[in-house]
Design an enzyme around this catalytic site. Structure first.
Site, PDB file in Angstrom:
ATOM      1  N   ASN A 221     -15.574 -27.938  -4.613  1.00  0.00           N
ATOM      2  CA  ASN A 221     -14.787 -28.128  -3.395  1.00  0.00           C
ATOM      3  C   ASN A 221     -14.439 -26.775  -2.780  1.00  0.00           C
ATOM      4  OD1 ASN A 221     -12.937 -28.850  -5.867  1.00  0.00           O
ATOM      5  ND2 ASN A 221     -11.434 -28.311  -4.321  1.00  0.00           N
ATOM      6  N   ASP A 222     -13.189 -26.401  -2.622  1.00  0.00           N
ATOM      7  CA  ASP A 222     -12.797 -25.282  -1.770  1.00  0.00           C
ATOM      8  C   ASP A 222     -13.589 -23.991  -1.999  1.00  0.00           C
ATOM      9  OD1 ASP A 222     -10.833 -27.198  -1.602  1.00  0.00           O
ATOM     10  OD2 ASP A 222      -9.154 -25.824  -1.886  1.00  0.00           O
TER      11      ASP A 222
END
Length: 440
Positions: free
Chosen positions: A16-17
Site C-alpha cells: 500500500n502506501d
C-alpha cells in the site's frame, strides 16, 4: 516475474502506501508498505524499489521490519531525507495493546499506540534494523497536542533553520489535524504548532505532505471518513493551497480543497524532488481484489505538482511521457507495458478503451469502469471531473490494471483500477486518436 516498467507493482502479496520517496546517490528510491506473507493487509514492513529514471524499477527486498517494542506490530508510513551524505528514514512504529486473538496481525478496537522512529543508511540500501533504530517522538500523552493512537506518517524536510516534520493526527477522533515539529540535529524534536480545517474534512488526517512550488505551497492529506455518499471507500486524498511560517509553525490553508485524483482510487501520496528539482508525486492505487498473478497493490505514474492561478496541477512526469516513444496504429501492437492514447473530445463524444468509457459531458470529463470492475455493493465506478477551463485534450495511459486520464496536462486527472480490459478501442467521435507504446 512481472515487469516493473512504467507502473511499479507489488513484487508479490500486498503493498500500500509509498514511503521514503527520494532521489539519492543516482537512484530514485521508493519504499512502500508491504505485507510479505499474504496478499492482504497485515503487520507492516517496508519494501524497497529503485529506479534510475522513474520508468524502469527493480525491487530490492525488505528494508524495514519490526524489531523494537515501539514497532513490534508494524513499521508504518514515513519519509526520507539526505543529511551529511546519509539517507535517513523516519516512520511510525506501532505497538498493539490488545492483539486480535483470531489474527496476530490485527489489534482489537484500535487499542494501540504510535511512536515516530528514525533509522539511517550510508548507501540507501542497507539498514540496521536490529541496532540502528531510534525513537524520535514517543507516543503522545497530551491529547491537547495530538492522539496517542492515531498520530502517524511523518514527512520530513530541510527548512531554513534546521529540520521540519509534519505528522497526521486527529482531534479526539472528531476531525483531522496535522502537527509540526522542528529539530536542529534530527534527534531531538520540539513541537511547534498544528493545523486543521475543523469538522467536514475527515476525522483523521493520514500521510500529510507539505511542499512549496513557484506558485505557492501545497498541503496534501489523506482524510479518513471524508465522504458519506454510500460508497465503500470514504477515505480520500485531498490538497489545499497553503502558506507556512517556519518560525511559528503556523500554516494557513485555502478555504476549499481539490481531490488529488478524481478517480478516487489513489491514496497516501508522497512527494520528492526529482533529479531536475521538479516536485514529483506518486501514490498508491487501491485495488479491490487480488490479481490473477496473486498480488494486490500498485502505484500510479509519477506526476509533477505545480500551482497556476491558484489551481494545483498534477502533470504527467516528462520521463513517463518520453517512455511512450513508439507510435502504433492499433492497441494489439502495444508492448506488455501498455500504451498511451491522445485525443480531444467534443461535447457528447466518447471513447471506449477496452470496456473503460471516457466521455465529455459539457465542460467535464466523465469515466465509467462498470464493465471492467468487480461487482461490489457501493463500489465507485463512475467519476466526473470539475469543469475544465483549458480545453479537452486528453492523454490516457492504459495498463492491464490501471487507466489514467490526464486532462489538459494535469488540470485534472482520473485514475482507475481495472480488471479484464479488452485490447480494443471503440470511438464515438470525429477526431483522431494517436497511439503510442514503450520500446520493447
Amino acid at each position: 516475474m512481472k515487469r516493473q516498467k512504467l507502473h511499479l507493482k507489488a513484487p508479490d502479496n500486498w503493498v500500500n502506501d509509498p514511503n521514503g520517496f527520494i532521489y539519492y546517490k543516482g537512484y530514485y528510491h521508493l519504499f512502500y508498505q508491504y505485507f510479505p506473507y499474504e496478499p492482504r493487509w497485515g503487520t507492516m514492513h517496508w519494501g524497497h524499489a529503485v529506479s534510475r529514471d522513474l520508468v524502469t524499477w527493480e525491487h530490492k527486498g525488505l528494508a524495514l521490519y519490526p524489531t523494537l517494542e515501539e514497532d513490534r506490530n508494524g513499521c508504518f508510513s514515513g519519509s526520507a531525507i539526505e543529511a551529511d551524505g546519509k539517507m535517513y528514514l523516519v516512520y511510525t512504529g506501532v505497538r498493539y495493546e490488545v492483539v486480535n486473538p483470531e489474527d496476530p496481525h490485527l489489534c482489537l478496537d484500535d487499542q494501540f499506540e504510535s511512536s515516530q522512529l528514525m533509522i539511517s543508511s550510508e548507501d540507501g540500501f542497507t539498514f540496521d534494523n536490529e541496532n540502528g533504530k531510534e525513537v524520535i517522538i514517543p507516543a503522545l500523552q497530551d491529547p491537547e497536542i495530538g492522539d496517542r493512537t492515531h498520530t502517524r506518517d511523518p514527512k520530513i524536510w530541510k527548512g531554513k533553520k534546521g529540520w521540519l516534520l509534519i505528522v497526521g493526527s486527529t482531534v479526539r477522533g472528531k476531525y483531522g489535524e496535522a502537527l509540526f515539529y522542528h529539530s536542529t540535529d534530527l534527534h531531538k524534536w520540539q513541537y511547534l504548532n498544528k493545523v486543521s480545517k475543523g469538522p467536514g474534512c475527515g476525522w483523521m488526517w493520514e500521510c500529510p505532505d507539505y511542499f512549496e512550488t513557484e506558485g505557492g505551497g501545497v498541503l496534501l492529506v489523506s482524510a479518513m471518513g471524508l465522504t458519506e455518499n454510500g460508497e465503500n471507500e470514504k477515505n480520500h486524498s485531498i490538497c489545499f493551497t497553503a502558506s507556512f511560517d517556519e518560525e511559528s509553525g503556523e500554516m494557513k490553508l485555502s478555504d476549499d480543497y481539490q481531490f488529488l485524483d478524481y478517480g478516487m482510487d489513489l491514496y497516501a501520496p508522497q512527494t520528492a524532488l526529482d533529479k531536475e528539482g521538479r516536485r514529483t508525486v506518486i501514490a498508491w492505487v487501491r485495488m479491490p481484489k487480488i490479481t490473477d498473478e496473486g498480488w494486490i497493490g500498485m502505484f500510479c505514474s509519477p506526476r509533477v505538482a505545480e500551482i497556476r492561478n491558484g489551481h494545483i496541477y498534477f502533470r504527467l512526469h516528462p520521463n513517463i511521457r518520453r517512455a511512450y516513444s513508439r507510435k502504433i496504429s492499433d492497441v494489439s501492437q502495444a508492448s506488455e507495458d501498455g500504451y498511451m492514447a491522445r485525443f480531444s473530445l467534443e461535447d457528447g463524444e466518447s471513447v471506449d478503451i477496452g470496456g473503460y468509457v471516457i466521455k465529455r459531458e459539457g465542460s467535464r470529463i466523465a469515466t465509467d469502469r462498470s464493465a471492467v470492475f468487480p461487482d461490489s455493493e457501493g463500489a465507485h465506478v463512475k467519476s466526473v471531473t470539475p469543469e475544465l477551463k483549458e480545453g479537452f485534450q486528453l492523454e490516457v495511459l492504459v495498463d492491464k490494471n490501471l487507466v489514467e486520464v490526464f486532462a489538459n496536462d494535469g488540470e485534472y486527472v482520473v485514475s482507475s483500477a481495472v480488471y479484464g480490459l479488452k485490447k480494443r478501442i471503440t470511438c464515438k467521435m470525429d477526431g483522431k486518436i494517436e497511439l503510442y507504446t514503450s520500446e520493447i
